[in-house]
Design a protein around this motif. Structure first.
Motif, PDB file in Angstrom:
ATOM      1  N   GLU A 128      -8.816  14.976   1.187  1.00 24.09           N
ATOM      2  CA  GLU A 128      -8.487  14.659   2.582  1.00 24.09           C
ATOM      3  C   GLU A 128      -7.070  15.130   2.896  1.00 24.09           C
ATOM      4  O   GLU A 128      -6.127  14.838   2.151  1.00 24.09           O
ATOM      5  N   ASP A 132      -8.070  14.584   8.488  1.00 22.00           N
ATOM      6  CA  ASP A 132      -7.784  13.277   9.092  1.00 22.00           C
ATOM      7  C   ASP A 132      -6.700  13.511  10.154  1.00 22.00           C
ATOM      8  O   ASP A 132      -7.008  13.744  11.332  1.00 22.00           O
ATOM      9  N   TYR A 178       2.734   8.374   9.432  1.00 25.68           N
ATOM     10  CA  TYR A 178       1.354   8.894   9.502  1.00 25.68           C
ATOM     11  C   TYR A 178       1.210   9.766  10.743  1.00 25.68           C
ATOM     12  O   TYR A 178       0.612  10.837  10.701  1.00 25.68           O
ATOM     13  N   ASN A 197      -2.606  12.798   2.528  1.00 25.53           N
ATOM     14  CA  ASN A 197      -1.756  12.512   3.699  1.00 25.53           C
ATOM     15  C   ASN A 197      -0.697  13.599   3.893  1.00 25.53           C
ATOM     16  O   ASN A 197       0.492  13.320   4.073  1.00 25.53           O
ATOM     17  N   LYS A 219      -5.111   7.690  -3.222  1.00 27.00           N
ATOM     18  CA  LYS A 219      -4.040   8.454  -2.593  1.00 27.00           C
ATOM     19  C   LYS A 219      -3.406   9.340  -3.653  1.00 27.00           C
ATOM     20  O   LYS A 219      -3.201   8.881  -4.804  1.00 27.00           O
ATOM     21  N   PHE A 225       0.858  -1.180   0.000  1.00 24.31           N
ATOM     22  CA  PHE A 225       0.000   0.000   0.000  1.00 24.31           C
ATOM     23  C   PHE A 225       0.893   1.228   0.000  1.00 24.31           C
ATOM     24  O   PHE A 225       1.682   1.421   0.924  1.00 24.31           O
ATOM     25  N   TYR A 243      -6.841  -6.983   2.765  1.00 24.72           N
ATOM     26  CA  TYR A 243      -5.657  -6.665   3.567  1.00 24.72           C
ATOM     27  C   TYR A 243      -4.819  -7.895   3.910  1.00 24.72           C
ATOM     28  O   TYR A 243      -3.619  -7.904   3.686  1.00 24.72           O
ATOM     29  N   LYS A 264     -11.047   8.482  13.339  1.00 27.23           N
ATOM     30  CA  LYS A 264     -10.300   7.250  13.599  1.00 27.23           C
ATOM     31  C   LYS A 264     -10.096   7.222  15.104  1.00 27.23           C
ATOM     32  O   LYS A 264      -9.397   8.092  15.634  1.00 27.23           O
ATOM     33  N   ASP A 317      -6.937  11.514  -1.129  1.00 28.06           N
ATOM     34  CA  ASP A 317      -6.306  11.666   0.183  1.00 28.06           C
ATOM     35  C   ASP A 317      -4.822  11.959  -0.022  1.00 28.06           C
ATOM     36  O   ASP A 317      -4.091  11.139  -0.589  1.00 28.06           O
ATOM     37  N   GLY A 375      -9.758   4.346   8.159  1.00 24.18           N
ATOM     38  CA  GLY A 375      -9.147   3.034   8.398  1.00 24.18           C
ATOM     39  C   GLY A 375      -7.645   3.182   8.527  1.00 24.18           C
ATOM     40  O   GLY A 375      -7.063   4.166   8.054  1.00 24.18           O
ATOM     41  N   MET A 376      -7.007   2.220   9.165  1.00 20.31           N
ATOM     42  CA  MET A 376      -5.557   2.213   9.364  1.00 20.31           C
ATOM     43  C   MET A 376      -4.998   0.842   9.005  1.00 20.31           C
ATOM     44  O   MET A 376      -4.086   0.360   9.660  1.00 20.31           O
ATOM     45  N   LEU A 377      -5.569   0.207   7.966  1.00 26.68           N
ATOM     46  CA  LEU A 377      -5.132  -1.132   7.565  1.00 26.68           C
ATOM     47  C   LEU A 377      -5.191  -2.092   8.751  1.00 26.68           C
ATOM     48  O   LEU A 377      -4.280  -2.881   8.980  1.00 26.68           O
ATOM     49  N   SER A 396      -9.894   2.537  -0.124  1.00 27.99           N
ATOM     50  CA  SER A 396      -8.772   3.461  -0.233  1.00 27.99           C
ATOM     51  C   SER A 396      -7.723   2.775  -1.101  1.00 27.99           C
ATOM     52  O   SER A 396      -7.240   1.696  -0.749  1.00 27.99           O
ATOM     53  N   LYS A 407     -11.621   6.037  -3.119  1.00 24.05           N
ATOM     54  CA  LYS A 407     -10.678   7.075  -2.683  1.00 24.05           C
ATOM     55  C   LYS A 407      -9.315   6.694  -3.214  1.00 24.05           C
ATOM     56  O   LYS A 407      -8.910   5.532  -3.115  1.00 24.05           O
TER      57      LYS A 407
HETATM   58  O1  OSB Z   1      -4.842   8.351   5.641  1.00 29.73           O
HETATM   59  O2  OSB Z   1      -6.597   7.202   5.680  1.00 29.73           O
HETATM   60  C1  OSB Z   1      -5.368   7.256   5.732  1.00 29.73           C
HETATM   61  C2  OSB Z   1      -3.894   3.735   5.772  1.00 29.73           C
HETATM   62  C3  OSB Z   1      -2.830   3.897   6.644  1.00 29.73           C
HETATM   63  C4  OSB Z   1      -2.598   5.140   7.172  1.00 29.73           C
HETATM   64  C5  OSB Z   1      -3.416   6.221   6.835  1.00 29.73           C
HETATM   65  C6  OSB Z   1      -4.492   6.057   5.971  1.00 29.73           C
HETATM   66  C7  OSB Z   1      -4.701   4.787   5.411  1.00 29.73           C
HETATM   67  C8  OSB Z   1      -5.747   4.523   4.427  1.00 29.73           C
HETATM   68  C9  OSB Z   1      -6.238   3.107   4.298  1.00 29.73           C
HETATM   69  O3  OSB Z   1      -6.197   5.349   3.662  1.00 29.73           O
HETATM   70  C10 OSB Z   1      -7.516   2.878   4.981  1.00 29.73           C
HETATM   71  C11 OSB Z   1      -7.853   1.408   5.091  1.00 29.73           C
HETATM   72  O4  OSB Z   1      -8.207   0.813   4.051  1.00 29.73           O
HETATM   73  O5  OSB Z   1      -7.741   0.837   6.197  1.00 29.73           O
END
Ligand code: OSB
Ligand code: MG
Length: 370
Positions: free
Chosen positions: A214, A239, A56, A191, A164, A19, A323, A263, A189, A291-293, A136, A162
């Motif tokens: 985002e 976020d 992150y 980040n 990145k 990812f 995942y 989150k 997104d 989500g955070m994987l 995502s 979504k």
């Molecule tokens: O910014 O939303 C985010 C994953 C890891 C860290 C930050 C993010 C994300 C994702 C993936 O966008 C969300 C998921 O599919 O769990």
């Protein structure tokens, strides 16, 4: 409930596919599984979403382990709580480390709900409902590869897409998605990959009717997000910036965003998440669950929180198989053809890890007792 023992284990789970975000590429997820035990023998599970690297957020698996083992767990062992809502008071003096706090707090909410024989969502304040889910999608080596991936996800049932983005991977992929898939629900997104100097460039995205952009700027840049939002037709969703209910209130007062992503890991747990939920709802700000994987444990927690009425936009809470194969839970969480996920029924989060899968993924573990 009286917490008599807490088990901590670091797991390393290879991702089904790596990812890539603006801050780097991940091939595996390192997470801390938290197991809380009550004097009656009841249990609760939680997952710490800190990553191996501080990209992150400043927290890492190592800092979270340190905080849990040295400060947070000793603060709750042997204590009696009328509800999981009382846990945050035990760490009022400890600054930061929201992800470490959230993991222990959320495990205790699972325990609390199991002791009441009720699903967690009801204890949090809402009956179960189907949860609308989006995906995502990471940065891809080519636009063709990205478009193929999106076609596969749409075929699986996901409606909202979504992607990145980062400087050099933004306008072109968005334009190509609109050309191939038309008017689908689409968002991006960043980040925190952009600076205020990119304002004119980001305004070019206004032409594509995105649901939102985002976190374009740094997490501490509320004022600069407000200036950027003034220049964009596209709504900004924050976020990384939303680290507490107070910051959420400031962001809304400053008009730094029009949408918030919740989150619980980033906010320090469910109590803070409920506060942001209620605030956003009272101000008419749409919410969605990020989500955070997560493994199936964290994913189940996210589905339960998503039942609350303020979550009006599809979340990043997708099926296990995107995942991990296998996930640590069995059966895995899956998506329905209509694009919704079912909240696991039964007491608490409704799922537990499979012991063999935990042992297979375990890097190290400890058990602390009262
Ligand atoms: O910014 O939303 C985010 C994953 C890891 C860290 C930050 C993010 C994300 C994702 C993936 O966008 C969300 C998921 O599919 O769990
Ligand atoms: Mg994000």
């Amino acid at each position: 409930m009286r917490i008599t023992a807490v088990g901590l284990s670091v797991l390393r789970l290879p991702l089904v596919r790596s990812f890539e975000t603006s801050f780097g590429r991940m091939a595996a997820r390192e997470l801390i599984l938290v197991h809380v035990e009550d004097a009656s023998g009841a249990e609760g599970w939680g997952e710490c979403v800190a990553d191996a690297d501080p990209f992150y957020s400043p927290e890492t698996t190592t800092t979270a382990w340190h905080m849990l083992e040295k400060y947070l767990v000793p603060g709750v062992l042997g204590h009696t709580f009328a509800s999981a809502a009382e846990l945050p008071a035990t760490w009022r003096k400890i600054r930061g480390h929201q992800m470490a706090k959230a993991a222990l707090e959320m495990a205790s909410w699972d325990l609390d709900a199991r002791l009441q024989s009720r699903p967690l969502c009801e204890v949090l304040g809402a009956p179960a409902r189907p949860i609308e889910s989006g995906v995502s999608i990471g940065i891809h080596p080519s636009i063709d590869a990205l478009l193929d991936r999106i076609a596969e996800e749409r075929a699986a049932g996901y409606r909202r897409i979504k992607i990145k983005i980062k400087p050099g991977w933004d306008r072109e992929p968005v334009e190509a998605i609109r050309a191939r898939f038309g008017d689908i629900p689409l968002m991006v997104d960043a980040n925190a990959a952009y600076t205020p100097d990119h304002a004119a460039h980001l305004a070019e995205l206004d032409a594509f009717d995105l649901m939102m952009i985002e976190q374009p700027l740094d997490d501490d840049d509320l004022v600069r997000h407000a200036r950027l939002q003034e220049r964009l037709r596209t709504s900004i969703c924050l976020d990384e910036s939303i680290k507490s209910p107070e910051i959420a209130a400031d962001a809304l007062d400053l008009r730094a965003c029009r949408i918030i992503n919740i989150k619980p890991g980033r906010l320090g747990g469910f109590s803070a998440s409920l506060a942001v939920h209620d605030l956003a709802r009272s101000r008419g700000i749409p919410l969605w669950h990020g989500g955070m994987l997560e493994s199936g444990i964290g994913r189940a927690h996210n589905l339960h929180l998503s039942a609350l009425p303020g979550f009006t936009l599809p979340g990043d809470v997708a099926a296990s198989r995107r995942y991990f194969e296998p996930d640590v839970i069995d059966p895995p969480l899956d998506i329905s053809p209509d694009g919704t996920m079912t909240i696991p029924p039964g007491p608490g989060i409704g799922v537990v890890p499979v012991p063999d899968r935990v042992s297979a993924a375990q890097v190290h573990a400890t058990r602390l007792e009262a």
